[in-house]
Design a protein around this motif. Sequence first.
Motif, PDB file in Angstrom:
ATOM      1  N   PRO A 130      14.819 -15.956  11.596  1.00  0.00           N
ATOM      2  CA  PRO A 130      14.121 -15.427  10.419  1.00  0.00           C
ATOM      3  C   PRO A 130      13.289 -16.493   9.710  1.00  0.00           C
ATOM      4  N   LEU A 131      12.021 -16.142   9.430  1.00  0.00           N
ATOM      5  CA  LEU A 131      11.090 -17.020   8.727  1.00  0.00           C
ATOM      6  C   LEU A 131      10.554 -16.299   7.498  1.00  0.00           C
ATOM      7  N   LEU A 132      10.526 -16.981   6.361  1.00  0.00           N
ATOM      8  CA  LEU A 132       9.960 -16.402   5.146  1.00  0.00           C
ATOM      9  C   LEU A 132       8.445 -16.522   5.221  1.00  0.00           C
ATOM     10  N   MET A 133       7.761 -15.377   5.385  1.00  0.00           N
ATOM     11  CA  MET A 133       6.321 -15.400   5.594  1.00  0.00           C
ATOM     12  C   MET A 133       5.536 -15.116   4.319  1.00  0.00           C
ATOM     13  N   GLN A 134       6.078 -14.298   3.441  1.00  0.00           N
ATOM     14  CA  GLN A 134       5.306 -13.870   2.261  1.00  0.00           C
ATOM     15  C   GLN A 134       6.257 -13.542   1.122  1.00  0.00           C
ATOM     16  N   SER A 135       5.822 -13.824  -0.098  1.00  0.00           N
ATOM     17  CA  SER A 135       6.579 -13.416  -1.281  1.00  0.00           C
ATOM     18  C   SER A 135       5.614 -12.967  -2.368  1.00  0.00           C
ATOM     19  N   MET A 136       6.071 -12.031  -3.171  1.00  0.00           N
ATOM     20  CA  MET A 136       5.232 -11.480  -4.244  1.00  0.00           C
ATOM     21  C   MET A 136       6.104 -11.124  -5.441  1.00  0.00           C
ATOM     22  N   TYR A 137       5.606 -11.425  -6.624  1.00  0.00           N
ATOM     23  CA  TYR A 137       6.218 -10.922  -7.853  1.00  0.00           C
ATOM     24  C   TYR A 137       5.321  -9.803  -8.370  1.00  0.00           C
ATOM     25  N   ILE A 138       5.877  -8.601  -8.468  1.00  0.00           N
ATOM     26  CA  ILE A 138       5.099  -7.401  -8.784  1.00  0.00           C
ATOM     27  C   ILE A 138       5.480  -6.915 -10.181  1.00  0.00           C
ATOM     28  N   PHE A 139       4.475  -6.724 -11.038  1.00  0.00           N
ATOM     29  CA  PHE A 139       4.722  -6.407 -12.436  1.00  0.00           C
ATOM     30  C   PHE A 139       4.794  -4.907 -12.733  1.00  0.00           C
ATOM     31  N   LYS A 140       4.058  -4.099 -12.003  1.00  0.00           N
ATOM     32  CA  LYS A 140       3.997  -2.645 -12.271  1.00  0.00           C
ATOM     33  C   LYS A 140       3.887  -2.417 -13.785  1.00  0.00           C
ATOM     34  N   GLN A 141       2.758  -2.846 -14.324  1.00  0.00           N
ATOM     35  CA  GLN A 141       2.570  -2.908 -15.771  1.00  0.00           C
ATOM     36  C   GLN A 141       2.675  -1.537 -16.448  1.00  0.00           C
ATOM     37  N   PRO A 142       3.183  -1.508 -17.689  1.00  0.00           N
ATOM     38  CA  PRO A 142       3.244  -0.237 -18.421  1.00  0.00           C
ATOM     39  C   PRO A 142       1.853   0.368 -18.600  1.00  0.00           C
ATOM     40  N   ARG A 143       1.757   1.634 -18.340  1.00  0.00           N
ATOM     41  CA  ARG A 143       0.567   2.479 -18.539  1.00  0.00           C
ATOM     42  C   ARG A 143      -0.552   2.245 -17.527  1.00  0.00           C
ATOM     43  N   ILE A 144      -0.677   1.024 -16.955  1.00  0.00           N
ATOM     44  CA  ILE A 144      -1.756   0.789 -15.989  1.00  0.00           C
ATOM     45  C   ILE A 144      -1.226   0.334 -14.626  1.00  0.00           C
ATOM     46  N   GLY A 145       0.090   0.330 -14.430  1.00  0.00           N
ATOM     47  CA  GLY A 145       0.662  -0.094 -13.155  1.00  0.00           C
ATOM     48  C   GLY A 145       0.130   0.765 -12.020  1.00  0.00           C
ATOM     49  N   GLY A 146      -0.525   0.150 -11.043  1.00  0.00           N
ATOM     50  CA  GLY A 146      -1.276   0.891 -10.039  1.00  0.00           C
ATOM     51  C   GLY A 146      -0.406   1.578  -9.002  1.00  0.00           C
ATOM     52  N   GLU A 147      -0.951   2.655  -8.445  1.00  0.00           N
ATOM     53  CA  GLU A 147      -0.329   3.359  -7.333  1.00  0.00           C
ATOM     54  C   GLU A 147      -0.297   2.452  -6.108  1.00  0.00           C
ATOM     55  N   VAL A 148       0.787   2.511  -5.355  1.00  0.00           N
ATOM     56  CA  VAL A 148       0.869   1.882  -4.037  1.00  0.00           C
ATOM     57  C   VAL A 148       0.979   3.009  -3.027  1.00  0.00           C
ATOM     58  N   VAL A 149      -0.063   3.214  -2.256  1.00  0.00           N
ATOM     59  CA  VAL A 149      -0.112   4.372  -1.362  1.00  0.00           C
ATOM     60  C   VAL A 149       0.868   4.192  -0.211  1.00  0.00           C
ATOM     61  N   CYS A 150       1.159   5.291   0.471  1.00  0.00           N
ATOM     62  CA  CYS A 150       2.109   5.257   1.575  1.00  0.00           C
ATOM     63  C   CYS A 150       1.618   4.276   2.646  1.00  0.00           C
ATOM     64  N   HIS A 151       2.496   3.372   3.044  1.00  0.00           N
ATOM     65  CA  HIS A 151       2.111   2.327   3.997  1.00  0.00           C
ATOM     66  C   HIS A 151       3.340   1.820   4.727  1.00  0.00           C
ATOM     67  N   GLN A 152       3.098   0.993   5.731  1.00  0.00           N
ATOM     68  CA  GLN A 152       4.139   0.284   6.466  1.00  0.00           C
ATOM     69  C   GLN A 152       3.872  -1.210   6.332  1.00  0.00           C
ATOM     70  N   ASP A 153       4.896  -1.985   6.060  1.00  0.00           N
ATOM     71  CA  ASP A 153       4.686  -3.423   5.878  1.00  0.00           C
ATOM     72  C   ASP A 153       4.169  -4.095   7.143  1.00  0.00           C
ATOM     73  N   SER A 154       4.499  -3.542   8.315  1.00  0.00           N
ATOM     74  CA  SER A 154       4.003  -4.122   9.567  1.00  0.00           C
ATOM     75  C   SER A 154       2.495  -3.986   9.716  1.00  0.00           C
ATOM     76  N   THR A 155       1.868  -3.116   8.913  1.00  0.00           N
ATOM     77  CA  THR A 155       0.403  -3.047   8.885  1.00  0.00           C
ATOM     78  C   THR A 155      -0.176  -4.392   8.456  1.00  0.00           C
ATOM     79  N   PHE A 156       0.504  -5.066   7.543  1.00  0.00           N
ATOM     80  CA  PHE A 156      -0.035  -6.284   6.933  1.00  0.00           C
ATOM     81  C   PHE A 156       0.576  -7.556   7.500  1.00  0.00           C
ATOM     82  N   LEU A 157       1.705  -7.434   8.188  1.00  0.00           N
ATOM     83  CA  LEU A 157       2.344  -8.586   8.830  1.00  0.00           C
ATOM     84  C   LEU A 157       2.848  -8.121  10.189  1.00  0.00           C
ATOM     85  N   TYR A 158       2.013  -8.285  11.188  1.00  0.00           N
ATOM     86  CA  TYR A 158       2.289  -7.736  12.517  1.00  0.00           C
ATOM     87  C   TYR A 158       2.890  -8.813  13.409  1.00  0.00           C
TER      88      TYR A 158
END
Length: 285
Positions: A130-158
């Motif tokens: 196991p290798l740590l490839m990516q990390s993110m801190y996600i805020f999902k802000q009140p009132r403007i927190g954006g939609e995350v559409v249906c996806h698969q993580d392997s789309t972005f890290l294959y």
Amino acid sequence: MSYLTQDQIDAYHRDGFLMLPGFATDGDCAALMAQAGRLVDGFDAGAHASIFSTVDQQKTSDDYFTSSGNQIRFFFEEEAFDQAGRLRQEKHLSINKIGHAMHDRDPVFDRFSRDARLGAITRDIGMEKPLLMQSMYIFKQPRIGGEVVCHQDSTFLYTDPMSVVGLWFAVQDATLDNGCMWALPGGHKDGLKKCFNRTDTGGVGMEVLDASPWPDCTPENGYVPLEAKRGTLILLHGLLPHLSGPNRSDHSRHAYTIHVVDGACDYPASNWLQRPTHDPARGFA
């Protein structure tokens, strides 16, 4: 040493996700929130205005995004700016996420991310290296927190074969009101639909492998909400279809996520996220 029971391992492989309530303590979550706040304090919002969007990431990607694989960078919500390009509200309430190498570049996130239990979990579900490839801190802000559409993580890290697993931590309670995730149990068995790749011209593009749409996100179509109390860890298979709606509530939904790949698998140069040869992805030790 193992961390997961065989029943938990079987459930992960059956459903494509596994929820582990109480994995992180309130103190852990408070420390991550405080450090994320300090990082935003030091960010010059006037110098960069990169926007993150899962609706059209190809459109909003830029050099600041594509060179962030071993850096700490800041990305705004799509609704953060008015028509004149000014922030609608103060900086701390306008950031969508911080990424993509917090686990390597920040000591607080490094310590949290390299918890020995996480290494055990990834090996329990079948990872060899196991290798740590990516990390993110996600805020999902009140009132403007954006939609995350249906996806698969392997789309972005294959990887070949596919190996990515998401380690998603609820830093605050994730509820139906503030945009918790939804997942399609068993959907990870249906194959990869898209690949988000670097192009020959230096940009990025979305390669469609299967144009059939995901079912609408309704309980009738099999989706389940992943409501999570603060401190919960959710394991997400790289092929699992998952999404989250916009946050129109008055409460943020902070989360921290790490994406782990198996170093025993091939990680193509076509992946958008690349680490320099002198600074490769590392494991948990």
